[in-house]
Design a protein around this motif. Structure first.
Motif, PDB file in Angstrom:
ATOM      1  N   HIS A   1     -12.590   2.275  -2.451  1.00  0.00           N
ATOM      2  CA  HIS A   1     -13.062   1.092  -3.180  1.00  0.00           C
ATOM      3  C   HIS A   1     -12.005   0.003  -3.036  1.00  0.00           C
ATOM      4  N   GLU A   2     -12.445  -1.246  -2.893  1.00  0.00           N
ATOM      5  CA  GLU A   2     -11.481  -2.323  -2.650  1.00  0.00           C
ATOM      6  C   GLU A   2     -11.399  -3.324  -3.792  1.00  0.00           C
ATOM      7  N   GLY A   3     -12.477  -3.520  -4.511  1.00  0.00           N
ATOM      8  CA  GLY A   3     -12.493  -4.540  -5.559  1.00  0.00           C
ATOM      9  C   GLY A   3     -11.680  -4.137  -6.780  1.00  0.00           C
ATOM     10  N   LEU A   4     -11.154  -5.159  -7.463  1.00  0.00           N
ATOM     11  CA  LEU A   4     -10.337  -4.897  -8.650  1.00  0.00           C
ATOM     12  C   LEU A   4     -11.049  -5.275  -9.947  1.00  0.00           C
ATOM     13  N   ASP A   5     -12.293  -5.771  -9.845  1.00  0.00           N
ATOM     14  CA  ASP A   5     -13.067  -6.072 -11.054  1.00  0.00           C
ATOM     15  C   ASP A   5     -13.230  -4.832 -11.927  1.00  0.00           C
ATOM     16  N   PHE A   6     -13.193  -3.671 -11.271  1.00  0.00           N
ATOM     17  CA  PHE A   6     -13.316  -2.415 -12.009  1.00  0.00           C
ATOM     18  C   PHE A   6     -12.369  -2.363 -13.203  1.00  0.00           C
TER      19      PHE A   6
ATOM     20  N   ALA B   1      -6.215   0.271  14.448  1.00  0.00           N
ATOM     21  CA  ALA B   1      -7.149   0.472  13.346  1.00  0.00           C
ATOM     22  C   ALA B   1      -6.678  -0.330  12.138  1.00  0.00           C
ATOM     23  N   VAL B   2      -7.641  -0.864  11.397  1.00  0.00           N
ATOM     24  CA  VAL B   2      -7.290  -1.624  10.198  1.00  0.00           C
ATOM     25  C   VAL B   2      -6.849  -0.637   9.121  1.00  0.00           C
ATOM     26  N   GLU B   3      -5.706  -0.934   8.540  1.00  0.00           N
ATOM     27  CA  GLU B   3      -5.229  -0.091   7.442  1.00  0.00           C
ATOM     28  C   GLU B   3      -6.215  -0.160   6.284  1.00  0.00           C
ATOM     29  N   PRO B   4      -6.498   0.957   5.646  1.00  0.00           N
ATOM     30  CA  PRO B   4      -7.354   0.871   4.451  1.00  0.00           C
ATOM     31  C   PRO B   4      -6.688   0.003   3.382  1.00  0.00           C
ATOM     32  N   ARG B   5      -7.507  -0.589   2.573  1.00  0.00           N
ATOM     33  CA  ARG B   5      -7.017  -1.568   1.590  1.00  0.00           C
ATOM     34  C   ARG B   5      -5.871  -1.019   0.746  1.00  0.00           C
ATOM     35  N   TRP B   6      -5.965   0.236   0.328  1.00  0.00           N
ATOM     36  CA  TRP B   6      -4.948   0.777  -0.590  1.00  0.00           C
ATOM     37  C   TRP B   6      -3.581   0.890   0.068  1.00  0.00           C
ATOM     38  N   ARG B   7      -3.542   0.880   1.420  1.00  0.00           N
ATOM     39  CA  ARG B   7      -2.247   0.969   2.100  1.00  0.00           C
ATOM     40  C   ARG B   7      -1.705  -0.391   2.523  1.00  0.00           C
TER      41      ARG B   7
ATOM     42  N   LEU C   1     -13.325  -1.170 -16.731  1.00  0.00           N
ATOM     43  CA  LEU C   1     -13.255   0.243 -16.308  1.00  0.00           C
ATOM     44  C   LEU C   1     -14.634   0.816 -16.007  1.00  0.00           C
ATOM     45  N   GLN C   2     -15.474  -0.032 -15.414  1.00  0.00           N
ATOM     46  CA  GLN C   2     -16.844   0.379 -15.118  1.00  0.00           C
ATOM     47  C   GLN C   2     -17.277  -0.249 -13.798  1.00  0.00           C
ATOM     48  N   LEU C   3     -17.911   0.561 -12.940  1.00  0.00           N
ATOM     49  CA  LEU C   3     -18.453   0.045 -11.683  1.00  0.00           C
ATOM     50  C   LEU C   3     -19.831  -0.541 -11.920  1.00  0.00           C
ATOM     51  N   THR C   4     -20.210  -1.523 -11.113  1.00  0.00           N
ATOM     52  CA  THR C   4     -21.570  -2.072 -11.188  1.00  0.00           C
ATOM     53  C   THR C   4     -22.542  -1.064 -10.573  1.00  0.00           C
ATOM     54  N   PRO C   5     -23.842  -1.189 -10.876  1.00  0.00           N
ATOM     55  CA  PRO C   5     -24.830  -0.272 -10.282  1.00  0.00           C
ATOM     56  C   PRO C   5     -24.749  -0.242  -8.750  1.00  0.00           C
ATOM     57  N   ASP C   6     -24.566  -1.392  -8.106  1.00  0.00           N
ATOM     58  CA  ASP C   6     -24.433  -1.424  -6.643  1.00  0.00           C
ATOM     59  C   ASP C   6     -23.220  -0.623  -6.181  1.00  0.00           C
TER      60      ASP C   6
ATOM     61  N   PHE D   1      -2.200  -5.359  -1.443  1.00  0.00           N
ATOM     62  CA  PHE D   1      -3.071  -4.731  -2.434  1.00  0.00           C
ATOM     63  C   PHE D   1      -2.327  -4.419  -3.728  1.00  0.00           C
ATOM     64  N   ILE D   2      -1.179  -3.777  -3.597  1.00  0.00           N
ATOM     65  CA  ILE D   2      -0.426  -3.395  -4.793  1.00  0.00           C
ATOM     66  C   ILE D   2       0.039  -4.649  -5.550  1.00  0.00           C
ATOM     67  N   GLN D   3       0.316  -5.741  -4.803  1.00  0.00           N
ATOM     68  CA  GLN D   3       0.659  -7.010  -5.470  1.00  0.00           C
ATOM     69  C   GLN D   3      -0.523  -7.525  -6.291  1.00  0.00           C
ATOM     70  N   ASP D   4      -1.721  -7.463  -5.695  1.00  0.00           N
ATOM     71  CA  ASP D   4      -2.924  -7.896  -6.409  1.00  0.00           C
ATOM     72  C   ASP D   4      -3.143  -7.069  -7.665  1.00  0.00           C
ATOM     73  N   VAL D   5      -2.944  -5.753  -7.521  1.00  0.00           N
ATOM     74  CA  VAL D   5      -3.148  -4.868  -8.662  1.00  0.00           C
ATOM     75  C   VAL D   5      -2.151  -5.207  -9.767  1.00  0.00           C
ATOM     76  N   ARG D   6      -0.909  -5.417  -9.357  1.00  0.00           N
ATOM     77  CA  ARG D   6       0.158  -5.695 -10.328  1.00  0.00           C
ATOM     78  C   ARG D   6      -0.148  -6.935 -11.161  1.00  0.00           C
ATOM     79  N   SER D   7      -0.744  -7.952 -10.525  1.00  0.00           N
ATOM     80  CA  SER D   7      -1.019  -9.196 -11.238  1.00  0.00           C
ATOM     81  C   SER D   7      -2.303  -9.107 -12.066  1.00  0.00           C
ATOM     82  N   ARG D   8      -2.970  -7.976 -11.982  1.00  0.00           N
ATOM     83  CA  ARG D   8      -4.313  -7.903 -12.547  1.00  0.00           C
ATOM     84  C   ARG D   8      -4.444  -6.937 -13.727  1.00  0.00           C
TER      85      ARG D   8
END
Ligand SMILES: [Zn+2]
Ligand SMILES: [Zn+2]
Ligand SMILES: [Zn+2]
Ligand SMILES: [Zn+2]
Length: 223
Positions: free
Chosen positions: A106-111, A4-10, A115-120, A14-21
Motif C-alpha cells: 500500500h502506498e497512500g498515507l490517508d490510512f 526495477a522501481v523500488e517499492p514505495r516503502w523502500r 486508521l481505515q482503508l476506503t472500500p476501493d 517515503f519515511i520522510q512523508d510518514v514522519r511528517s504525517r
C-alpha cells in the motif's frame, strides 16, 4: 538489465512523508518495519465475511500474530500492543504497518488519518493478498529424482538449477529484496530462492516449500 522501481516503502522519501504525517506513537511502530525482523508465515485470503484477508506474522521470537482486514477497512491484530495500547493511542501496531505497507505494498498515507482503508482500497488490498505465496510450480523441467529423506542434506547437489535472482524479486516470507542478500537457499524441487534466515523461520511453523509446497523441505535442518 532494466532497473526495477523500488517499492514505495523502500524509497527514502517515503519515511520522510510518514514522519511528517503521523503521531509519535504511530511513528515508533511504523519504524519497526525497518529495524525488526518480520516474517509472513501464512496468507489466508479466503476467509468468511466480514473478514477480507488474514495473515499470520512472526517476528524475532517464536510467537505468531494474526492480522486481519475487515471489510469495513479496519485492521485487527492479535498482539498485546494492538489490544492493550494502540486503540487508546489511536494508532496501529507494527504488524499492521508491516502487512499493509511492506507485504501488500500500500502506498497512500490517508490510512493514518482514521486508521481505515476506503472500500476501493480494501478491494485492491484483498486481491493483492490473494496473489502472494500462491505461485504456480514451474513444470517445464521435470522434477529431479528426489533423494530418500535420510539422504537429504541440502547440499543441493541433487537440486534443480537455482533460478536467477533479478532486481525486483522479493523474498516471499519477509518481503524484502532478494538481490544483493548474501545467504540464500533454493528449493531443490522448484528452484526458487529465499533468504536462509527466512526459510529457517518458515520451517519453525510450516513443513513444505513456500513456493511449490514440496515436501523435500521437511528434513531441512537450517544449514
Ligand atoms: Zn500486532
Ligand atoms: Zn547430496
Ligand atoms: Zn526473506
Ligand atoms: Zn519449491
Amino acid at each position: 538489465m532494466a532497473a526495477a522501481v523500488e517499492p514505495r516503502w523502500r524509497q527514502a522519501t517515503f519515511i520522510q512523508d510518514v514522519r511528517s504525517r503521523v503521531s509519535a506513537s504511530q511513528l515508533t511502530r511504523f519504524q519497526k518495519m525497518y529495524t525488526e525482523p518480520f516474517f509472513v508465515i501464512n496468507v489466508d485470503p479466503v476467509v468468511p465475511a466480514p473478514v477480507r484477508m488474514r495473515l499470520t506474522v512472526s517476528g524475532s521470537q517464536q510467537a505468531t500474530y494474526v492480522v486481519t482486514l475487515q471489510s469495513t477497512g479496519l485492521f485487527k491484530c492479535s498482539c498485546k500492543d494492538a489490544i492493550m495500547t494502540c486503540r487508546r493511542n489511536g494508532c496501529v501496531c507494527k504488524h499492521v504497518c508491516f502487512v499493509l505497507y511492506r507485504v501488500l505494498r500500500h502506498e497512500g498515507l490517508d490510512f493514518f488519518d482514521n486508521l481505515q482503508l476506503t472500500p476501493d482500497e480494501v478491494g485492491s488490498i484483498a486481491s493483492r493478498a490473494s496473489q502472494i505465496q500462491i505461485q504456480e510450480v514451474d513444470r517445464s523441467n521435470p522434477p529431479h529424482v528426489a533423494p530418500r529423506p535420510d539422504q537429504l542434506h541440502f547440499d543441493f547437489c541433487h537440486s534443480k538449477r537455482p533460478h536467477q535472482i533479478e532486481a525486483g524479486d522479493d523474498c516471499p516470507i519477509c518481503f524484502d529484496a532478494l538481490l544483493g542478500s548474501d545467504v540464500m537457499r533454493f528449493c531443490p524441487e522448484c528452484g526458487n530462492g529465499v533468504h536462509q534466515t527466512c526459510i529457517v523461520k518458515w520451517m519453525e511453523h510450516r513443513s513444505t516449500c513456500v513456493y511449490c509446497r514440496s515436501k523435500l523441505w521437511s528434513n531441512y535442518r537450517g544449514d
